[in-house]
Design a protein around this motif. Structure first.
Motif, PDB file in Angstrom:
ATOM      1  N   TYR A   1      27.724  11.911 -36.333  1.00 19.38           N
ATOM      2  CA  TYR A   1      28.017  12.592 -35.076  1.00 19.38           C
ATOM      3  C   TYR A   1      26.745  12.818 -34.269  1.00 19.38           C
ATOM      4  O   TYR A   1      26.732  12.643 -33.045  1.00 19.38           O
ATOM      5  CB  TYR A   1      28.721  13.932 -35.308  1.00 19.38           C
ATOM      6  CG  TYR A   1      29.165  14.551 -33.997  1.00 19.38           C
ATOM      7  CD1 TYR A   1      30.382  14.210 -33.424  1.00 19.38           C
ATOM      8  CD2 TYR A   1      28.329  15.418 -33.302  1.00 19.38           C
ATOM      9  CE1 TYR A   1      30.768  14.731 -32.204  1.00 19.38           C
ATOM     10  CE2 TYR A   1      28.708  15.941 -32.074  1.00 19.38           C
ATOM     11  CZ  TYR A   1      29.935  15.600 -31.539  1.00 19.38           C
ATOM     12  OH  TYR A   1      30.301  16.111 -30.314  1.00 19.38           O
ATOM     13  N   ASN A   2      25.667  13.198 -34.926  1.00 17.40           N
ATOM     14  CA  ASN A   2      24.402  13.414 -34.230  1.00 17.40           C
ATOM     15  C   ASN A   2      23.929  12.147 -33.525  1.00 17.40           C
ATOM     16  O   ASN A   2      23.296  12.206 -32.468  1.00 17.40           O
ATOM     17  CB  ASN A   2      23.333  13.898 -35.208  1.00 17.40           C
ATOM     18  CG  ASN A   2      23.618  15.291 -35.732  1.00 17.40           C
ATOM     19  OD1 ASN A   2      24.275  16.089 -35.064  1.00 17.40           O
ATOM     20  ND2 ASN A   2      23.129  15.596 -36.925  1.00 17.40           N
ATOM     21  N   ILE A   3      24.243  10.991 -34.121  1.00 18.68           N
ATOM     22  CA  ILE A   3      23.896   9.710 -33.490  1.00 18.68           C
ATOM     23  C   ILE A   3      24.863   9.405 -32.351  1.00 18.68           C
ATOM     24  O   ILE A   3      24.455   8.959 -31.267  1.00 18.68           O
ATOM     25  CB  ILE A   3      23.915   8.580 -34.541  1.00 18.68           C
ATOM     26  CG1 ILE A   3      22.784   8.801 -35.563  1.00 18.68           C
ATOM     27  CG2 ILE A   3      23.783   7.210 -33.875  1.00 18.68           C
ATOM     28  CD1 ILE A   3      22.848   7.883 -36.760  1.00 18.68           C
ATOM     29  N   ILE A   4      26.145   9.659 -32.569  1.00 21.84           N
ATOM     30  CA  ILE A   4      27.171   9.383 -31.558  1.00 21.84           C
ATOM     31  C   ILE A   4      26.877  10.137 -30.265  1.00 21.84           C
ATOM     32  O   ILE A   4      27.077   9.624 -29.160  1.00 21.84           O
ATOM     33  CB  ILE A   4      28.571   9.754 -32.097  1.00 21.84           C
ATOM     34  CG1 ILE A   4      28.965   8.793 -33.224  1.00 21.84           C
ATOM     35  CG2 ILE A   4      29.617   9.734 -30.989  1.00 21.84           C
ATOM     36  CD1 ILE A   4      30.124   9.290 -34.066  1.00 21.84           C
TER      37      ILE A   4
ATOM     38  N   PRO B   1      24.475   5.122 -26.232  1.00 20.22           N
ATOM     39  CA  PRO B   1      25.066   4.609 -24.982  1.00 20.22           C
ATOM     40  C   PRO B   1      26.533   4.254 -25.218  1.00 20.22           C
ATOM     41  O   PRO B   1      26.887   3.710 -26.263  1.00 20.22           O
ATOM     42  CB  PRO B   1      24.238   3.347 -24.699  1.00 20.22           C
ATOM     43  CG  PRO B   1      22.989   3.496 -25.513  1.00 20.22           C
ATOM     44  CD  PRO B   1      23.369   4.290 -26.728  1.00 20.22           C
ATOM     45  N   GLN B   2      27.377   4.586 -24.253  1.00 19.25           N
ATOM     46  CA  GLN B   2      28.812   4.371 -24.415  1.00 19.25           C
ATOM     47  C   GLN B   2      29.165   2.905 -24.649  1.00 19.25           C
ATOM     48  O   GLN B   2      30.128   2.592 -25.333  1.00 19.25           O
ATOM     49  CB  GLN B   2      29.567   4.896 -23.184  1.00 19.25           C
ATOM     50  CG  GLN B   2      29.754   6.398 -23.162  1.00 19.25           C
ATOM     51  CD  GLN B   2      30.601   6.891 -24.307  1.00 19.25           C
ATOM     52  OE1 GLN B   2      31.646   6.334 -24.616  1.00 19.25           O
ATOM     53  NE2 GLN B   2      30.149   7.952 -24.961  1.00 19.25           N
ATOM     54  N   GLU B   3      28.352   2.000 -24.091  1.00 19.07           N
ATOM     55  CA  GLU B   3      28.675   0.570 -24.251  1.00 19.07           C
ATOM     56  C   GLU B   3      28.421   0.077 -25.666  1.00 19.07           C
ATOM     57  O   GLU B   3      28.847  -1.016 -26.034  1.00 19.07           O
ATOM     58  CB  GLU B   3      27.883  -0.277 -23.253  1.00 19.07           C
ATOM     59  CG  GLU B   3      26.384  -0.206 -23.400  1.00 19.07           C
ATOM     60  CD  GLU B   3      25.747   0.861 -22.515  1.00 19.07           C
ATOM     61  OE1 GLU B   3      24.599   0.671 -22.103  1.00 19.07           O
ATOM     62  OE2 GLU B   3      26.424   1.877 -22.249  1.00 19.07           O
ATOM     63  N   TYR B   4      27.721   0.868 -26.482  1.00 22.91           N
ATOM     64  CA  TYR B   4      27.429   0.446 -27.848  1.00 22.91           C
ATOM     65  C   TYR B   4      28.046   1.381 -28.893  1.00 22.91           C
ATOM     66  O   TYR B   4      27.600   1.419 -30.021  1.00 22.91           O
ATOM     67  CB  TYR B   4      25.911   0.379 -28.068  1.00 22.91           C
ATOM     68  CG  TYR B   4      25.205  -0.590 -27.158  1.00 22.91           C
ATOM     69  CD1 TYR B   4      25.615  -1.913 -27.065  1.00 22.91           C
ATOM     70  CD2 TYR B   4      24.124  -0.183 -26.380  1.00 22.91           C
ATOM     71  CE1 TYR B   4      24.971  -2.803 -26.218  1.00 22.91           C
ATOM     72  CE2 TYR B   4      23.475  -1.069 -25.541  1.00 22.91           C
ATOM     73  CZ  TYR B   4      23.900  -2.376 -25.465  1.00 22.91           C
ATOM     74  OH  TYR B   4      23.267  -3.258 -24.628  1.00 22.91           O
ATOM     75  N   ILE B   5      29.043   2.120 -28.499  1.00 24.85           N
ATOM     76  CA  ILE B   5      29.618   3.117 -29.415  1.00 24.85           C
ATOM     77  C   ILE B   5      30.350   2.429 -30.562  1.00 24.85           C
ATOM     78  O   ILE B   5      30.849   1.303 -30.431  1.00 24.85           O
ATOM     79  CB  ILE B   5      30.579   4.066 -28.652  1.00 24.85           C
ATOM     80  CG1 ILE B   5      30.765   5.384 -29.403  1.00 24.85           C
ATOM     81  CG2 ILE B   5      31.897   3.384 -28.385  1.00 24.85           C
ATOM     82  CD1 ILE B   5      29.541   6.241 -29.432  1.00 24.85           C
ATOM     83  N   PHE B   6      30.413   3.097 -31.700  1.00 24.94           N
ATOM     84  CA  PHE B   6      31.113   2.558 -32.871  1.00 24.94           C
ATOM     85  C   PHE B   6      32.599   2.374 -32.566  1.00 24.94           C
ATOM     86  O   PHE B   6      33.218   3.179 -31.882  1.00 24.94           O
ATOM     87  CB  PHE B   6      31.000   3.514 -34.057  1.00 24.94           C
ATOM     88  CG  PHE B   6      29.594   3.797 -34.497  1.00 24.94           C
ATOM     89  CD1 PHE B   6      28.817   2.827 -35.104  1.00 24.94           C
ATOM     90  CD2 PHE B   6      29.041   5.057 -34.320  1.00 24.94           C
ATOM     91  CE1 PHE B   6      27.527   3.091 -35.517  1.00 24.94           C
ATOM     92  CE2 PHE B   6      27.750   5.339 -34.729  1.00 24.94           C
ATOM     93  CZ  PHE B   6      26.986   4.350 -35.329  1.00 24.94           C
TER      94      PHE B   6
ATOM     95  N   ASP C   1      43.897   9.098 -23.859  1.00 23.33           N
ATOM     96  CA  ASP C   1      42.568   8.890 -23.288  1.00 23.33           C
ATOM     97  C   ASP C   1      41.443   9.339 -24.208  1.00 23.33           C
ATOM     98  O   ASP C   1      40.300   9.436 -23.800  1.00 23.33           O
ATOM     99  CB  ASP C   1      42.442   9.639 -21.955  1.00 23.33           C
ATOM    100  CG  ASP C   1      42.643  11.142 -22.133  1.00 23.33           C
ATOM    101  OD1 ASP C   1      43.142  11.555 -23.196  1.00 23.33           O
ATOM    102  OD2 ASP C   1      42.300  11.895 -21.207  1.00 23.33           O
ATOM    103  N   ARG C   2      41.754   9.591 -25.466  1.00 23.92           N
ATOM    104  CA  ARG C   2      40.729  10.083 -26.387  1.00 23.92           C
ATOM    105  C   ARG C   2      39.877   8.922 -26.913  1.00 23.92           C
ATOM    106  O   ARG C   2      40.411   7.961 -27.444  1.00 23.92           O
ATOM    107  CB  ARG C   2      41.383  10.833 -27.543  1.00 23.92           C
ATOM    108  CG  ARG C   2      42.071  12.127 -27.110  1.00 23.92           C
ATOM    109  CD  ARG C   2      42.983  12.648 -28.207  1.00 23.92           C
ATOM    110  NE  ARG C   2      43.587  13.910 -27.860  1.00 23.92           N
ATOM    111  CZ  ARG C   2      44.665  14.050 -27.095  1.00 23.92           C
ATOM    112  NH1 ARG C   2      45.237  12.974 -26.578  1.00 23.92           N
ATOM    113  NH2 ARG C   2      45.161  15.237 -26.831  1.00 23.92           N
ATOM    114  N   ASN C   3      38.587   9.053 -26.763  1.00 27.65           N
ATOM    115  CA  ASN C   3      37.664   8.014 -27.230  1.00 27.65           C
ATOM    116  C   ASN C   3      37.145   8.382 -28.616  1.00 27.65           C
ATOM    117  O   ASN C   3      36.008   8.830 -28.769  1.00 27.65           O
ATOM    118  CB  ASN C   3      36.493   7.862 -26.246  1.00 27.65           C
ATOM    119  CG  ASN C   3      36.952   7.380 -24.889  1.00 27.65           C
ATOM    120  OD1 ASN C   3      37.828   6.530 -24.804  1.00 27.65           O
ATOM    121  ND2 ASN C   3      36.377   7.937 -23.839  1.00 27.65           N
ATOM    122  N   LEU C   4      38.003   8.229 -29.609  1.00 29.28           N
ATOM    123  CA  LEU C   4      37.636   8.597 -30.975  1.00 29.28           C
ATOM    124  C   LEU C   4      37.300   7.348 -31.788  1.00 29.28           C
ATOM    125  O   LEU C   4      37.757   6.247 -31.481  1.00 29.28           O
ATOM    126  CB  LEU C   4      38.784   9.360 -31.642  1.00 29.28           C
ATOM    127  CG  LEU C   4      39.251  10.635 -30.921  1.00 29.28           C
ATOM    128  CD1 LEU C   4      40.420  11.266 -31.676  1.00 29.28           C
ATOM    129  CD2 LEU C   4      38.113  11.630 -30.769  1.00 29.28           C
TER     130      LEU C   4
END
Length: 249
Positions: free
Chosen positions: A174-177, A181-186, A140-143
């Protein structure tokens, strides 16, 4: 003599009234306590978790489902903190009551956001470029996947590189992450060439160039995505001048 008798009688009556008031107040307090601890309206119905960056809310909720239905005044917050802190991704926890039947749990994560695939293992990386965990599966890790460095032979506790520019780039991302918004994460960041960093959000390739003005570059890219200017294609900001945005159908 009669005055003394009347005073005695009045004093006795007053003492009886005071005793009755104290007894009545005691009964009321006991009744309130019993009501609070026994009434179902004080049973926990909802847990809100805030502060998550890489952890899954669903997974943490699954770990805490045992507390749902318990009286909000008898739940041991220390037990909640102890249970959650078994997760190496969690640094600090604050538990607060929210209304009469819900809790708010604010989590401060250890700054773990990235992973490399190397030596048949998934190596979780923190913002300082240190390998903090080796995994067989992501679970379940969102890396965010990093590519472009050879980590052969690197193990938990090792830095992925001695190149200060690489470590600085991870910190900037990381500061940006943390605020994205979660829907636009890298989904992936390529750091093989620090003068030509490339990252991906969904079906969009973002060519950043070097990490200078990274926040401004990412704000531009996210604005273009949010406004529907691009949903598939690339955004090129790797040169001086206006960004090139190419939508691919």
């Amino acid at each position: 003599m009669n005055n003394k008798s009347n005073k005695f009688i009045r004093r006795k009556k007053r003492n009886k009234i005071i005793k009755r008031l104290i007894l009545g107040l005691f009964v009321i307090i006991v009744g309130i306590i019993i009501f609070i601890y026994k009434s179902p309206i004080f049973n926990l119905k909802k847990i809100d978790i805030t502060g998550l960056v890489t952890l899954s809310n669903e997974s943490l909720q699954e770990n805490l489902k045992y507390y749902i239905g318990q009286n909000i005044f008898t739940i041991d917050y220390n037990e909640i903190e102890k249970e959650l802190k078994e997760n190496p991704y969690i640094k600090e926890i604050k538990v607060n009551k929210k209304g009469i039947n819900s809790l708010n749990i604010n989590i401060k994560e250890n700054k773990i956001a990235y992973y490399f695939e190397s030596d048949g293992k998934i190596k979780a990386i923190n913002n300082e470029g240190v390998i903090v965990e080796e995994l067989d599966k992501m679970n379940d890790r969102n890396l965010i996947k990093l590519t472009g460095i050879d980590l052969s032979g690197k193990t938990v506790g090792d830095k992925i590189s001695d190149n200060i520019n690489i470590l600085d780039t991870l910190e900037k991302f990381y500061n940006i992450i943390e605020v994205m918004p979660q829907e636009y994460i890298f989904s992936q960041i390529e750091i093989e060439n620090l003068n030509n960093i490339v990252c991906y959000i969904g079906n969009i390739e973002i060519m950043i160039g070097d990490s200078s003005d990274l926040t401004d570059k990412m704000n531009l890219a996210l604005n273009a995505i949010e406004q529907g200017v691009i949903s598939k294609g690339y955004i090129d900001m790797s040169f001086n001048g206006p960004a090139v945005i190419k939508q691919i159908n």
